[in-house]
Design an enzyme around this catalytic site. Structure first.
Site, PDB file in Angstrom:
ATOM      1  N   THR A 168       1.404  13.814 -19.297  1.00 32.08           N
ATOM      2  CA  THR A 168       1.203  13.109 -20.565  1.00 32.08           C
ATOM      3  C   THR A 168       0.603  14.030 -21.621  1.00 32.08           C
ATOM      4  O   THR A 168      -0.213  14.897 -21.315  1.00 32.08           O
ATOM      5  CB  THR A 168       0.271  11.904 -20.368  1.00 32.08           C
ATOM      6  OG1 THR A 168      -0.896  12.304 -19.632  1.00 32.08           O
ATOM      7  CG2 THR A 168       0.979  10.796 -19.607  1.00 32.08           C
TER       8      THR A 168
ATOM      9  N   ASP B 144      -2.876   5.388 -24.310  1.00 30.80           N
ATOM     10  CA  ASP B 144      -4.272   5.775 -24.089  1.00 30.80           C
ATOM     11  C   ASP B 144      -4.625   7.161 -24.613  1.00 30.80           C
ATOM     12  O   ASP B 144      -5.764   7.402 -25.015  1.00 30.80           O
ATOM     13  CB  ASP B 144      -4.603   5.715 -22.595  1.00 30.80           C
ATOM     14  CG  ASP B 144      -4.844   4.289 -22.120  1.00 30.80           C
ATOM     15  OD1 ASP B 144      -4.953   3.395 -22.981  1.00 30.80           O
ATOM     16  OD2 ASP B 144      -4.911   4.074 -20.898  1.00 30.80           O
TER      17      ASP B 144
ATOM     18  N   ARG C  47       5.510   7.083 -23.687  1.00 34.42           N
ATOM     19  CA  ARG C  47       4.793   5.853 -23.324  1.00 34.42           C
ATOM     20  C   ARG C  47       4.441   5.089 -24.589  1.00 34.42           C
ATOM     21  O   ARG C  47       3.817   5.627 -25.500  1.00 34.42           O
ATOM     22  CB  ARG C  47       3.525   6.176 -22.523  1.00 34.42           C
ATOM     23  CG  ARG C  47       2.698   4.920 -22.229  1.00 34.42           C
ATOM     24  CD  ARG C  47       1.748   5.043 -21.051  1.00 34.42           C
ATOM     25  NE  ARG C  47       0.602   5.889 -21.271  1.00 34.42           N
ATOM     26  CZ  ARG C  47      -0.574   5.746 -20.633  1.00 34.42           C
ATOM     27  NH1 ARG C  47      -0.739   4.772 -19.749  1.00 34.42           N
ATOM     28  NH2 ARG C  47      -1.561   6.586 -20.857  1.00 34.42           N
TER      29      ARG C  47
ATOM     30  N   VAL D 241      -7.424   3.626 -13.056  1.00 38.57           N
ATOM     31  CA  VAL D 241      -8.592   3.329 -13.891  1.00 38.57           C
ATOM     32  C   VAL D 241      -8.565   1.866 -14.327  1.00 38.57           C
ATOM     33  O   VAL D 241      -9.517   1.107 -14.097  1.00 38.57           O
ATOM     34  CB  VAL D 241      -8.647   4.268 -15.108  1.00 38.57           C
ATOM     35  CG1 VAL D 241      -9.797   3.866 -16.023  1.00 38.57           C
ATOM     36  CG2 VAL D 241      -8.816   5.718 -14.664  1.00 38.57           C
TER      37      VAL D 241
ATOM     38  N   ARG E 237     -10.869  20.398 -12.675  1.00 38.75           N
ATOM     39  CA  ARG E 237     -11.302  21.663 -12.067  1.00 38.75           C
ATOM     40  C   ARG E 237     -11.263  21.604 -10.533  1.00 38.75           C
ATOM     41  O   ARG E 237     -11.374  22.644  -9.875  1.00 38.75           O
ATOM     42  CB  ARG E 237     -12.711  22.015 -12.531  1.00 38.75           C
ATOM     43  CG  ARG E 237     -12.796  22.295 -14.032  1.00 38.75           C
ATOM     44  CD  ARG E 237     -14.157  22.810 -14.423  1.00 38.75           C
ATOM     45  NE  ARG E 237     -14.250  23.081 -15.855  1.00 38.75           N
ATOM     46  CZ  ARG E 237     -15.308  23.610 -16.445  1.00 38.75           C
ATOM     47  NH1 ARG E 237     -16.375  23.927 -15.724  1.00 38.75           N
ATOM     48  NH2 ARG E 237     -15.316  23.822 -17.747  1.00 38.75           N
TER      49      ARG E 237
ATOM     50  N   LEU F  92      -2.460  16.139 -15.788  1.00 40.97           N
ATOM     51  CA  LEU F  92      -3.145  16.105 -17.078  1.00 40.97           C
ATOM     52  C   LEU F  92      -3.144  17.454 -17.785  1.00 40.97           C
ATOM     53  O   LEU F  92      -3.398  17.511 -18.989  1.00 40.97           O
ATOM     54  CB  LEU F  92      -4.595  15.633 -16.881  1.00 40.97           C
ATOM     55  CG  LEU F  92      -4.757  14.211 -16.325  1.00 40.97           C
ATOM     56  CD1 LEU F  92      -6.219  13.951 -15.983  1.00 40.97           C
ATOM     57  CD2 LEU F  92      -4.249  13.188 -17.328  1.00 40.97           C
TER      58      LEU F  92
ATOM     59  N   ASP G  14      17.017  14.129  17.468  1.00 45.82           N
ATOM     60  CA  ASP G  14      18.217  13.307  17.435  1.00 45.82           C
ATOM     61  C   ASP G  14      18.522  13.006  15.971  1.00 45.82           C
ATOM     62  O   ASP G  14      17.926  13.608  15.064  1.00 45.82           O
ATOM     63  CB  ASP G  14      18.050  12.031  18.263  1.00 45.82           C
ATOM     64  CG  ASP G  14      16.868  11.180  17.803  1.00 45.82           C
ATOM     65  OD1 ASP G  14      16.354  11.410  16.678  1.00 45.82           O
ATOM     66  OD2 ASP G  14      16.464  10.276  18.558  1.00 45.82           O
TER      67      ASP G  14
END
Length: 433
Positions: free
Chosen positions: A16, A52, A84, A191, A236, A259, A388
């Protein structure tokens, strides 16, 4: 297996970018930067995020930026583009704003829609809300003369209602009253899901929600869609991101939200088979990758020790010491070791089974062997695994993923051939066909 109706059978990365950044000379700078990504830094699905990631006051400008950047740079972007939009199951006003932005972005005269594969819809509710979103897509297509169903719809699972709605998809898709067959990605949004579920943890961190990830993977498999995990916001913590992907992959969820370009690289490579095989050892509860030294798999830690004795061997695990014969030791070590096959190993096994099947054999034994060195003591182990048709089909998943990547991402060919070698890549593209 349920038929998948989209160009991409697998999606590793869902990246995004904010559509408009306030206070910048060029509010679209993050979009332009993302549109220029190539190779392993470029995601399978790029999501210009007008929800967002973009301030509410900037969303009208963000929609304009989407048109401008994608009309200029979309043709060269190597992945799929799915902006989005804003949407909310409880807000007609929000849904209408998202609809208006979709109408503006998809106007053929503006030049962006030819590079857009679909849209991502957040905050969906029950199945009726999914149908509302689908109807808006159909109206947009009719308004602009686009083929009905040509715009893919992906949704973010951010509520208990949406989670339960996944169980209704098989019954609803394909009905003449909707175009839900346009559904592409089912993406977890942990979230907002945590907020909707009123969940709490002592530290304030998000719950892991393994049940949601399992349910989303199951819902995607049943409906012919692709499951994607939500964002891992500790950017991180590379090792934690890798562990999350490994856990997801065991659930059949091979894609994850990214991100940063660094996370994109990790997520693009994580589900691919490794370049080289490796042996793992359970050393008193800790899984350790053995060091390969001149054909020997060596462990030099202090959690486990092995010594030859007059009657056999002494194996010490933690504080527990046991006297074992050679056969008993081999049996014990087989239970403590496992092998992670390389791409070359997987292709070898599949080619061997294909040859056996062509010769009229329905099942064959595959042997794995190694010489282990624990401390200074060496011992040979080997085990057979029966292959198999079911084993073959299960082993096909990482190869199918690789084939999907190689077919759809020519910008990654060079890196893939550097990783595996041109010969292995060529063989991997031929097995299972």
């Amino acid at each position: 297996m349920t038929e998948r109706r989209h160009d991409r059978e697998f999606v590793r990365t869902f990246f995004t970018s904010p559509t408009a950044v306030e206070g910048e000379d060029d509010s679209a700078k993050m979009l332009r930067r993302a549109a220029g990504l190539r190779g392993m830094q470029a995601p399978d699905v790029w999501v210009p995020d007008n929800e967002d990631a973009t301030a509410p006051s900037m969303r009208d400008e963000g929609a304009e930026n989407i048109v401008e950047v994608i009309s200029e740079q979309g043709a060269e972007f190597p992945g799929e583009i799915h902006p989005r939009m804003v949407w909310h199951r409880d807000s007609p006003e929000t849904r209408y704003q998202g609809f208006q932005h979709m109408l503006d972005i998809t106007d053929p005269e503006r030049g962006a829609v030819e590079h857009i594969h679909g849209f991502v819809i957040p905050e969906v509710g029950g199945i009726d809300d999914w149908k509302k979103a689908d109807e808006f897509f159909t109206i947009v297509e009719h308004e602009h003369g686009l083929d009905e169903g040509s715009l893919a719809m992906s949704v973010i699972i951010e509520s208990g209602e949406a989670e339960l709605a996944m169980g209704d998809l098989r019954d609803e898709m394909g009905k003449p009253t909707n175009n839900l067959e346009r559904l592409f990605l089912l993406v977890d949004g942990e979230v907002d899901y945590t907020k909707d579920m009123r969940a709490m943890t002592p530290t304030g961190e998000l719950p892991a929600w393994p049940e949601l990830r399992h349910n989303t993977s199951r819902g995607a498999s049943a409906a012919g869609c692709v499951a994607v995990d939500g964002p891992y916001d500790d950017i991180r913590d590379v090792e934690g991101y890798r562990e999350r992907m490994t856990d997801n992959q065991a659930k059949g969820m091979l894609g994850i939200w990214s991100l940063t370009p660094g996370q994109v690289v990790e997520a693009n490579t994580s589900p691919l088979p490794p370049k080289t095989g490796s042996w793992l050892l359970d050393a008193d509860g800790e899984e350790v990758e053995l060091a390969s030294e001149d054909g020997v798999e060596a462990y030099d830690g202090d959690r486990l020790s092995l010594e030859a004795t007059d009657g056999g061997y002494e194996l010490r695990v933690g504080g527990d010491a046991r006297e074992l014969t050679a056969d008993e030791l081999r049996e014990e070590l087989l239970g403590l070791t496992s092998y992670v096959p390389s791409m070359d190993d997987i292709v070898d096994s599949m080619e061997e089974f294909e040859a056996a099947k062509e010769a009229g054999r329905g099942a064959i034994a595959m042997t794995q062997s190694a010489t282990l060195r624990i401390g200074g003591t060496e011992i040979d182990i080997e085990k057979d695994r029966m292959w198999d048709e079911a084993t073959y089909q299960a082993a096909m998943t990482p190869i199918s993923l690789f084939q999907d990547v190689y077919e759809n991402r020519p910008d990654q060919h060079e890196e893939l051939e550097e990783r595996y070698g041109a010969g292995v890549v060529e063989r991997a593209m031929e097995v299972g066909l």
